[in-house]
Design a protein around this motif. Structure first.
Motif, PDB file in Angstrom:
ATOM      1  N   PRO A 130       0.806  -1.227   0.000  1.00 38.01           N
ATOM      2  CA  PRO A 130       0.000   0.000   0.000  1.00 38.01           C
ATOM      3  C   PRO A 130       0.837   1.274   0.000  1.00 38.01           C
ATOM      4  O   PRO A 130       0.472   2.255  -0.658  1.00 38.01           O
ATOM      5  N   LYS A 131       1.972   1.257   0.687  1.00 37.12           N
ATOM      6  CA  LYS A 131       2.790   2.474   0.775  1.00 37.12           C
ATOM      7  C   LYS A 131       3.354   2.895  -0.581  1.00 37.12           C
ATOM      8  O   LYS A 131       3.710   4.062  -0.780  1.00 37.12           O
ATOM      9  N   ASP A 132       3.401   1.958  -1.535  1.00 37.75           N
ATOM     10  CA  ASP A 132       3.916   2.295  -2.866  1.00 37.75           C
ATOM     11  C   ASP A 132       2.991   3.243  -3.622  1.00 37.75           C
ATOM     12  O   ASP A 132       3.404   3.865  -4.609  1.00 37.75           O
ATOM     13  N   PHE A 133       1.734   3.331  -3.186  1.00 33.10           N
ATOM     14  CA  PHE A 133       0.774   4.201  -3.864  1.00 33.10           C
ATOM     15  C   PHE A 133       0.779   5.624  -3.312  1.00 33.10           C
ATOM     16  O   PHE A 133       0.145   6.507  -3.898  1.00 33.10           O
ATOM     17  N   ILE A 145     -16.683   3.904  -5.130  1.00 31.61           N
ATOM     18  CA  ILE A 145     -16.015   2.791  -4.467  1.00 31.61           C
ATOM     19  C   ILE A 145     -14.582   2.658  -4.956  1.00 31.61           C
ATOM     20  O   ILE A 145     -13.651   2.479  -4.153  1.00 31.61           O
ATOM     21  N   ILE A 146     -14.386   2.741  -6.263  1.00 33.71           N
ATOM     22  CA  ILE A 146     -13.029   2.620  -6.814  1.00 33.71           C
ATOM     23  C   ILE A 146     -12.158   3.793  -6.360  1.00 33.71           C
ATOM     24  O   ILE A 146     -10.977   3.624  -6.013  1.00 33.71           O
ATOM     25  N   MET A 147     -12.738   4.983  -6.323  1.00 32.40           N
ATOM     26  CA  MET A 147     -11.980   6.141  -5.840  1.00 32.40           C
ATOM     27  C   MET A 147     -11.604   5.969  -4.369  1.00 32.40           C
ATOM     28  O   MET A 147     -10.484   6.291  -3.968  1.00 32.40           O
ATOM     29  N   GLU A 148     -12.517   5.421  -3.576  1.00 29.01           N
ATOM     30  CA  GLU A 148     -12.241   5.184  -2.163  1.00 29.01           C
ATOM     31  C   GLU A 148     -11.107   4.179  -1.990  1.00 29.01           C
ATOM     32  O   GLU A 148     -10.287   4.299  -1.070  1.00 29.01           O
ATOM     33  N   ALA A 152      -7.753   4.974   0.122  1.00 31.78           N
ATOM     34  CA  ALA A 152      -7.308   4.130   1.236  1.00 31.78           C
ATOM     35  C   ALA A 152      -5.825   3.817   1.144  1.00 31.78           C
ATOM     36  O   ALA A 152      -5.176   3.522   2.156  1.00 31.78           O
ATOM     37  N   LEU A 153      -5.280   3.875  -0.085  1.00 27.94           N
ATOM     38  CA  LEU A 153      -3.859   3.593  -0.308  1.00 27.94           C
ATOM     39  C   LEU A 153      -3.032   4.877  -0.360  1.00 27.94           C
ATOM     40  O   LEU A 153      -1.853   4.842  -0.750  1.00 27.94           O
ATOM     41  N   ASP A 272      -5.940  -5.544   4.287  1.00 29.29           N
ATOM     42  CA  ASP A 272      -6.092  -4.838   5.566  1.00 29.29           C
ATOM     43  C   ASP A 272      -6.337  -3.341   5.357  1.00 29.29           C
ATOM     44  O   ASP A 272      -7.093  -2.718   6.105  1.00 29.29           O
ATOM     45  N   ALA A 273      -5.696  -2.769   4.333  1.00 32.83           N
ATOM     46  CA  ALA A 273      -5.822  -1.328   4.090  1.00 32.83           C
ATOM     47  C   ALA A 273      -7.184  -0.945   3.515  1.00 32.83           C
ATOM     48  O   ALA A 273      -7.637   0.188   3.689  1.00 32.83           O
ATOM     49  N   THR A 274      -7.834  -1.885   2.842  1.00 32.59           N
ATOM     50  CA  THR A 274      -9.077  -1.560   2.128  1.00 32.59           C
ATOM     51  C   THR A 274     -10.315  -2.273   2.667  1.00 32.59           C
ATOM     52  O   THR A 274     -11.411  -2.065   2.158  1.00 32.59           O
TER      53      THR A 274
END
Length: 667
Positions: A130-133, A145-148, A152-153, A272-274
């Protein structure tokens, strides 16, 4: 038949095969003409043409159906499907059928789901965690939903038209995007991106539907052939899509793109992040759909080291707001219990079933809970008539049941000496007396209007009894059938009595119709109501009339101005997990708090019993000494005779605020 894909796509070839089989099966009576590549308009235009019957058969990305049919966003949920096989099981099973059924609302008949494959990430660097984003600009389709998911990332989602995406990637307007392999290769995204991450983070199905205007014109046997043949072709289309993905990967490799595959640990970090997103959007997708999905996946992956609580509630019909509130209250309690180590060495899970406000469905749900040895107890939803119909089965099975909303006094006062029915909610033996007291503080000639159910009829009889005890007589009692439409006649009956107020015992549908009719006829009689009206979307349907009608209703709990530290923490957790702005956004707060306390009382009983044995848990419930809950501190909430955790002292009157939140009336 129309779709948006090119003629060299697996889905077009499946369409050709479908048309060929139809021609053969009908002996040339039916011939299907296929219009690929958006020849008849974009996806939104084709949907409208199909609704009008100008396109007979439609193949559409589910994401493009999300405005008229919100449940079509189901597959956009990140990491919802652990595997491709799970996607097929869920879409071909009950959750998928629930989504297909929603197409009836826009005059389409949903048949089956074909696929364009799992989505993957492309970028100018690997996206392995996730941190790569963080800080990356990611092209997305226009979907909340896709934007969320990318928010989240810690990425910046930017909606860009699909056909403008390659240029945006090339010009570095955005840093990456998500799509299945077929789209990545066909749109040549791999030539302007250095890295492909095989993430399988979301699935892109297409829904095949038939215009209902077409179906109604066709002979029944022809319609059945169309439907069954589309389902029969589905496995071929999916297999063809998968087969082509290896070729697409080879094309990407030859373009010197670095290909990365998320391992189990990396994927779990994204999960876990999403994972909050499915809870955040459950009310949009449908609590019944999400709950059935969770049930199927839990049975497959989380069955061994879990003990389960069953929830039987309305998750899809008019009172599903109450059902979701109860579910969320239980979830929040379970999160705390599991964070503290679970119960007796096991984690706690929730199996939520939708009874659709139908007693026969509720009995089926109860039987499934009873037959599941991992279910230790059941929590019930709003409808007294439904809960009352389940008592016999619950008693015979000796499984503890806690009503977290239904108020009919006969639920707990049911004639059984060894009683397994408990309640963490108000009982009408208290609420009716409270309603009478509150009404006669201000008014002298109320008319009572109740729904024709065990809850409404019992409420009317209790009012008559209580008034008789006080030496008073009820001027008029009106019983309204469920589904009633003629509320002008009912208003005329009230007017004849020269009433100065209404005591209302109804759920949200009929209650809403009554208030609507009163408002339309400028008949602004004050209403003192039971709490049944707040379990659905009553306020949204009536807010323009509520400015002129003095409406008060019973409540047992409010997050507003609460000094209870447990309640404050509960509201904080709710806002964080379900991504709400403030406590005013917590719908049906009594359902949340009562279900939360009911779950914690069950957990205490299990610990006290040192067992998941249902009989021992029941006895332990009757011997809890004290529990500090969100609603109050419960001192000896139950014993062998009394199974009511609340009494009249826990009741107060409330109103709707201008924004629809529920505010207590403090005297």
């Amino acid at each position: 038949m129309a779709h948006n894909l090119p003629i060299n796509s697996a889905m077009h070839e499946a369409s050709v095969l479908f048309a060929k089989k139809i021609k053969e099966k009908t002996k040339n009576k039916v011939q299907i003409e296929i219009f690929p590549s958006q020849q008849l308009g974009n996806d939104h235009k084709m949907v409208e043409l199909a609704r009008a019957g100008k396109i007979d058969i439609l193949l559409t990305p589910t994401a493009k159906m999300s405005v008229p049919v919100p449940s079509m966003q189901y597959a956009d949920m990140p990491f919802l499907f652990p595997s491709r096989e799970d996607a097929y099981e869920l879409l071909d099973g009950e959750p998928g059928q629930m989504i297909l059924d929603d197409l009836n609302n826009i005059d389409l008949f949903g048949v089956t789901f074909w696929e364009n494959g799992f989505k993957h990430f492309t970028g100018n660097k690997p996206f392995l965690e996730p941190k790569d984003f963080k800080g990356e600009k990611i092209r997305v389709m226009k979907s909340r939903i896709i934007m969320e998911q990318f928010k989240a990332l810690d990425a910046e989602p930017i909606p860009i038209d699909f056909h403008a995406t390659r240029k945006a990637l090339k010009d570095r307007v955005v840093d990456g995007q998500e799509n299945p392999l077929v789209a990545i290769v066909n749109m040549v995204f791999h030539e302007v991106q250095s890295d492909l991450t095989i993430s399988e983070h979301a699935y892109l199905p297409y829904v095949l539907s038939i215009s209902k205007k077409t179906l109604t014109k066709l002979p029944i046997d022809i319609g059945e052939i169309l439907i069954q043949t589309a389902k029969d072709v589905t496995p071929w289309e999916r297999a063809e899509t998968q087969k082509r993905e290896e070729a697409f990967l080879e094309i990407v490799r030859k373009a010197d793109v670095d290909i990365h595959v998320l391992d189990k640990q990396q994927k779990q970090k994204f999960v876990d992040a999403t994972k909050y997103i499915i809870k955040m959007y459950e009310d949009i997708i449908g609590p019944h759909i999400v709950s059935k999905t969770q049930e199927i996946l839990d049975k497959k992956y989380n069955n061994e080291n879990y003990t389960f609580i069953g929830l039987d509630a309305d998750l899809s019909m008019a009172e599903n707001i109450a059902g979701l509130a109860i579910k969320r209250g239980i979830e929040l309690a379970i999160d705390e219990i599991n964070a503290a180590g679970g119960l007796l060495g096991k984690k706690v899970g929730l199996i939520a079933k939708d009874h659709k406000a139908i007693s026969t469905q509720a009995k089926k749900n109860i039987k499934e809970f009873i037959d599941n040895p991992n279910v230790v107890a059941i929590i019930g939803g709003k409808h007294s008539a439904v809960v009352s119909s389940e008592i016999k089965e619950i008693q015979q099975a000796k499984i503890p049941f806690i009503s977290s909303w239904a108020a009919a006094s006969k639920i707990t006062e049911n004639g059984y000496d060894d009683n397994y029915m408990f309640r963490v909610s108000l009982s009408d033996k208290y609420s009716i007396n409270f309603l009478i007291k509150e009404t006669f503080k201000k008014y002298k000639r109320p008319v009572v209007v109740v729904e024709n159910s065990i809850w409404g009829r019992d409420g009317l009889e209790l009012i008559k009894t209580k008034l008789k005890e006080k030496g008073m007589k009820l001027s008029k009692g009106i019983v309204v059938n469920r589904g009633e439409e003629d509320f002008k006649t009912i208003i005329n009956e009230i007017k004849k009595e020269n009433a100065d107020s209404i005591i209302l015992i109804m759920n949200s549908i009929e209650g809403s119709k009554l208030v609507n009719t009163m408002g339309e006829n400028n008949y602004n009689l004050p209403i003192v109501s039971h709490w049944g009206i707040v379990g659905g979307n009553f306020f949204e349907k009536n807010k323009k009339y509520l400015k002129n009608i003095d409406l008060e209703f019973i409540q047992t709990f409010s997050f507003l101005n609460s000094s209870n530290e447990i309640a404050k923490q509960l509201s904080s957790n709710y806002i964080q997990i379900y991504r709400k702005s403030s406590i005013k956004d917590i719908t049906a707060p009594v359902g949340v708090a009562q279900a939360y306390d009911a779950m914690h009382l069950l957990a205490l009983a299990i610990k006290k019993a040192k067992s998941f044995d249902r009989i021992k848990v029941k006895k332990a419930l009757e011997n809890i000494l004290i529990y500090k809950g969100a609603l109050k501190t419960y001192k000896k909430p139950f014993d062998s005779i009394n199974h009511e955790a609340l009494d009249e002292e826990d009741l107060f009157m409330a109103k709707f605020a201008d924004d629809g939140s529920i505010k207590p009336i403090r005297e």
